[in-house]
Design an enzyme around this catalytic site. Structure first.
Site, PDB file in Angstrom:
ATOM      1  N   GLU A  70     -10.208  59.024  40.003  1.00  9.32           N
ATOM      2  CA  GLU A  70     -11.085  60.062  39.446  1.00  9.32           C
ATOM      3  C   GLU A  70     -11.497  61.099  40.478  1.00  9.32           C
ATOM      4  OE1 GLU A  70     -11.555  56.821  38.787  1.00  9.32           O
ATOM      5  OE2 GLU A  70     -11.459  56.619  36.603  1.00  9.32           O
ATOM      6  N   HIS A 139     -20.613  51.038  30.491  1.00  9.49           N
ATOM      7  CA  HIS A 139     -19.839  51.881  29.559  1.00  9.49           C
ATOM      8  C   HIS A 139     -20.711  52.455  28.449  1.00  9.49           C
ATOM      9  CE1 HIS A 139     -16.403  49.776  31.386  1.00  9.49           C
ATOM     10  NE2 HIS A 139     -15.583  50.632  30.812  1.00  9.49           N
TER      11      HIS A 139
HETATM   12  C1  LIG Z   1     -13.588  53.954  37.428  1.00 13.30           C
HETATM   13  C2  LIG Z   1     -12.941  53.607  36.147  1.00 13.30           C
HETATM   14  N1  LIG Z   1     -11.980  54.405  35.661  1.00 13.30           N
HETATM   15  C3  LIG Z   1     -11.373  54.115  34.501  1.00 13.30           C
HETATM   16  C4  LIG Z   1     -11.735  53.011  33.782  1.00 13.30           C
HETATM   17  C5  LIG Z   1     -11.089  52.719  32.440  1.00 13.30           C
HETATM   18  N2  LIG Z   1     -10.151  51.613  32.566  1.00 13.30           N
HETATM   19  C6  LIG Z   1     -10.527  50.348  32.360  1.00 13.30           C
HETATM   20  S1  LIG Z   1      -9.299  49.271  32.675  1.00 13.30           S
HETATM   21  C7  LIG Z   1      -8.234  50.507  33.067  1.00 13.30           C
HETATM   22  C8  LIG Z   1      -6.840  50.179  33.457  1.00 13.30           C
HETATM   23  C9  LIG Z   1      -6.811  49.268  34.629  1.00 13.30           C
HETATM   24  O1  LIG Z   1      -5.498  48.969  34.944  1.00 13.30           O
HETATM   25  P1  LIG Z   1      -5.155  47.911  36.042  1.00 13.30           P
HETATM   26  O2  LIG Z   1      -5.964  48.144  37.253  1.00 13.30           O
HETATM   27  O3  LIG Z   1      -3.686  47.889  36.200  1.00 13.30           O
HETATM   28  O4  LIG Z   1      -5.677  46.529  35.401  1.00 13.30           O
HETATM   29  P2  LIG Z   1      -5.127  45.787  34.101  1.00 13.30           P
HETATM   30  O5  LIG Z   1      -5.888  46.333  32.942  1.00 13.30           O
HETATM   31  O6  LIG Z   1      -3.686  46.006  33.995  1.00 13.30           O
HETATM   32  O7  LIG Z   1      -5.475  44.356  34.329  1.00 13.30           O
HETATM   33  C10 LIG Z   1      -8.849  51.750  32.962  1.00 13.30           C
HETATM   34  C11 LIG Z   1      -8.210  53.034  33.209  1.00 13.30           C
HETATM   35  C12 LIG Z   1     -12.767  52.204  34.313  1.00 13.30           C
HETATM   36  N3  LIG Z   1     -13.207  51.127  33.652  1.00 13.30           N
HETATM   37  N4  LIG Z   1     -13.337  52.514  35.488  1.00 13.30           N
END
Ligand SMILES: Cc1ncc(C[n+]2csc(CCOP(=O)(O)OP(=O)(O)O)c2C)c(N)n1
Ligand SMILES: [Mg+2]
Lengths: 336, 324
Positions: A70, A139
């Site tokens: 971000e 959230h």
């Molecule tokens: C700072 C932040 N940015 C975006 C999100 C929204 N978000 C939650 S999970 C996720 C994807 C995470 O992917 P990854 O790190 O690969 O973990 P996975 O879900 O595959 O276990 C996103 C974009 C968040 N919760 N916090």
């Protein structure tokens, strides 16, 4: 021609029409399209709740999916705004502001002043906010007051589909950095929205309902809570004037002050926590500039000074309810 | 079979992975009925990672988890009964129903919380590792994070800090190929996440996350090094999630049959069972018995979660400060 569409569709339509009108408008964010690099469908999500769906194929190269970085992409949107584009960067949940705030409040917000009036930073940061989704403490927050505190930022909190479209188009055309906040509970709200493009100006409150007894100033989703309360109070013979400022910065002080001059009684409904809130800001304004008109203490109706709880049993108590607004109105009405 | 694990440890590992799988499949089923509130991210498919790492940890070692945290919690010893109640928003939950799925934490077993902020755990684990180092406890800190989180500034900063301070920290990148609907092929421009490790001056290790034994061995080496003062390691675990990003995700970005193929050919529980029963060290009957016990435990946790009370209204205002 107006027809009924949702708040979410209104936002999509505003983005669509501005992208069609102005090639310098780009949008970016995590999964604004979705499916990048993946074997399946492109534009698989169109935003985490589908708000930007369909734009990816319509505007090739102008809908950018970002890594989860971000600070990086929000800052890039700010920089691109300094160099001829009008980026709309989406932060998904406003709570994520914590990882990129510097690029907004030390960079974008300060450029114009700090650079002696020479800079122009026409960037829009979109984010959803608010409680009601059982999404818990990280959230669900309502942070418009934090942005409002910062000189240089404009802050927009639409309460209905019509305003959402007109205010977003205004945000994109505006030459200052704008924080555009969408209440996630309102995405499914339907309302009359013209098909054609239009703007709703900043700093012009909407008097949503007229009345002589008590002024209610409410923000975002709380406008709808206030209207429910006002309808119930009408049956008891109490006539509320409900004011939706629509933007917290700039703030339409005149409309609020004129209303309080008429009613002498004020309730402010604000979903954020009470300290340094819009509720305390409006109360301060009125205490200072309409002191003589006041017939009762100002009543804030806010969330309590706690993080947003997960359990529905607690979250339902957390969010200011129409009943709480009603009770506050009755208190100020009966005050002698 | 070449493993340093004795029979007891093998059974413990299987029980941990089975408990995670059963827990997640049950939450998946119950979520579909609409009774479970909020956002839920399931860990099914990734069990060998949490278990393979946490088998090396004691109750005073800390882990930091993610939004996909149920598996890390169970592997670190958080009570599944309290977890289930938490997910259902009940007063008896691990966090009294105040946190929910994305915020389950139990500091009494060294579980510093699932996390709603992607990348939130990296800096925190630097802190627990720093405290361990200054207090001379020999404890380590483990940060689990995803391929998506590997691009977050907080994770880059944490890895650098851990290397600069030579902290007893282990960064476990669980690369399941996707961050929400975005492929890691798009968001991670180098071949592997572990390739970034040399840039921070730490070892980078890649391991097959469907293979419990591979994870267990690689994690063991990294954790031993950390305990002995050798500093941090970046461990990339390649695996897959069996369900959507969150419950309700239609997953149209995935290839048809992708998950089914992995379930049938690479599943960590299947592989584990095949391997430990091959030489008669452990029998299928022993594992079946664990399956039954775990099923009873999880069934019971749901019955209790459903019956348990929601938090009382007064709880809304408690726990904000220690004193105020
Ligand atoms: C700072 C932040 N940015 C975006 C999100 C929204 N978000 C939650 S999970 C996720 C994807 C995470 O992917 P990854 O790190 O690969 O973990 P996975 O879900 O595959 O276990 C996103 C974009 C968040 N919760 N916090
Ligand atoms: Mg991932």
């Amino acid at each position: 021609m107006a027809r009924k569409i949702t708040y979410q569709q209104a936002i999509n339509e505003a983005l669509d029409q501005e992208m069609a009108r102005d090639a310098s408008v780009i949008i970016m964010g995590e999964d604004n399209a979705g499916g990048a690099g993946a074997p399946g469908e492109e534009d698989a999500w169109g935003g985490v709740l589908g708000v930007t769906k369909g734009l990816f194929h319509k505007y090739p190269g102008r809908v950018l999916d970002t890594p989860i970085s971000e600070s990086g992409y929000v800052g890039a949107a700010v920089g691109a705004a300094c160099n001829g584009l009008r980026p709309v960067a989406e932060l998904m949940f406003v709570d994520f502001i914590g990882v990129c705030f510097d690029q907004i409040y030390n960079q974008a917000a300060k450029f114009r002043y700090m650079f002696g009036g020479k800079a122009q930073t026409p960037v829009v940061i979109r984010a959803m906010y608010g409680a009601g989704f059982r999404a818990a403490a990280q959230h669900s927050q309502c942070l418009y007051n934090m942005f409002t505190h910062i000189p240089g930022l404009k802050v927009v909190v639409p309460s209905n589909p019509y305003d959402a479209k007109g205010l977003l188009i205004q945000s994109i055309r505006d030459n200052d950095p704008v924080i555009f906040l969408e209440h996630k509970v309102l995405y499914t709200m339907e309302g009359d929205v013209p098909e054609e493009s239009y703007t709703v100006p900043f700093g012009e409150a909407n008097v949503v309902r007229e009345g002589d007894d008590v002024t209610i100033v409410a923000f975002g989703r709380m406008v709808n809570q206030a209207l429910l309360a006002a309808a119930a109070l009408q049956k008891q013979g109490i006539h509320c004037e409900v004011i939706d400022p629509r933007t917290t910065s700039p703030l339409d002080e005149d409309t609020i002050l004129e209303s309080v001059e008429k009613t002498g009684r004020l309730v402010v409904v604000d979903e954020s926590t009470p300290r340094c809130s819009m509720a305390s800001d409006i109360a301060g304004l009125v205490a200072q500039k309409a002191f003589g008109a006041l017939k009762a203490p100002i009543e804030p109706v806010t969330a309590p000074h706690v993080p947003v709880p997960f359990s529905d049993a607690l979250e339902d108590l957390y969010v200011p309810s129409p009943a709480a607004v009603e009770a506050a109105v009755i208190r100020v009405k009966e005050y002698r | 079979m070449t493993t340093t694990l004795n029979r007891e440890s093998l059974l413990k590992a299987y029980r941990s992975m089975r408990t995670i799988r059963e827990f997640e499949e049950r939450v998946h089923t119950d979520f579909a009925t609409g009774e479970i509130p909020g956002f839920v991210h399931l860990y099914a498919g990734e069990e060998a990672s949490a278990t393979g790492v946490c088998m090396h940890l004691t109750g005073t070692d800390y882990i930091a988890s993610t939004h996909r945290g149920h598996g890390h919690c169970i592997a670190k010893g958080v009570d599944p009964v309290g977890m289930m109640a938490e997910i259902w928003g009940k007063a008896t939950g691990t966090c009294k129903g105040k946190g929910g799925s994305m915020h389950i934490a139990d500091l009494s077993v060294g579980m510093l919380g699932a996390n709603g902020i992607v990348g939130g755990g990296g800096p925190l684990i630097c802190g627990t590792a720093l405290a361990a180092k200054i207090r001379g406890t020999k404890d380590v800190g483990v940060c689990f994070f995803g391929d998506g989180a590997s691009n977050q500034g907080t994770i880059f900063e944490a890895m650098n800090l851990a290397a600069v301070w030579k902290l007893p920290a282990i960064f476990v990148a669980e690369n399941n190929g996707y961050a929400e609907a975005t492929s890691s092929k798009y968001s991670v421009p180098c071949e592997n996440i572990a390739d970034r490790a040399p840039a921070f001056g730490m070892p980078g290790v890649i391991v097959d996350g469907f293979d419990f034994f591979a994870v267990h061995q690689a994690a063991g080496e990294a954790i031993k090094r950390a305990r002995e003062g050798g500093g941090p390691t970046l461990l990339e675990v390649k695996l897959s999630r069996y369900y959507g990003h969150f419950e309700g995700d239609q997953q149209t970005y995935r290839a048809p049959g992708e998950v089914q193929r992995l379930r049938e050919t690479k599943d960590c529980l299947l592989q584990f069972r095949r391997r430990v029963t091959a030489d008669g060290e452990i029998t299928n009957e022993q594992l079946d018995a664990i399956d039954r016990e775990v099923k009873t435990l999880i069934d019971d946790s749901v019955v209790r979660a459903k019956a348990d009370p929601k938090p009382a209204a007064a709880e809304l205002l408690t726990d904000v400060y220690v004193s105020y």
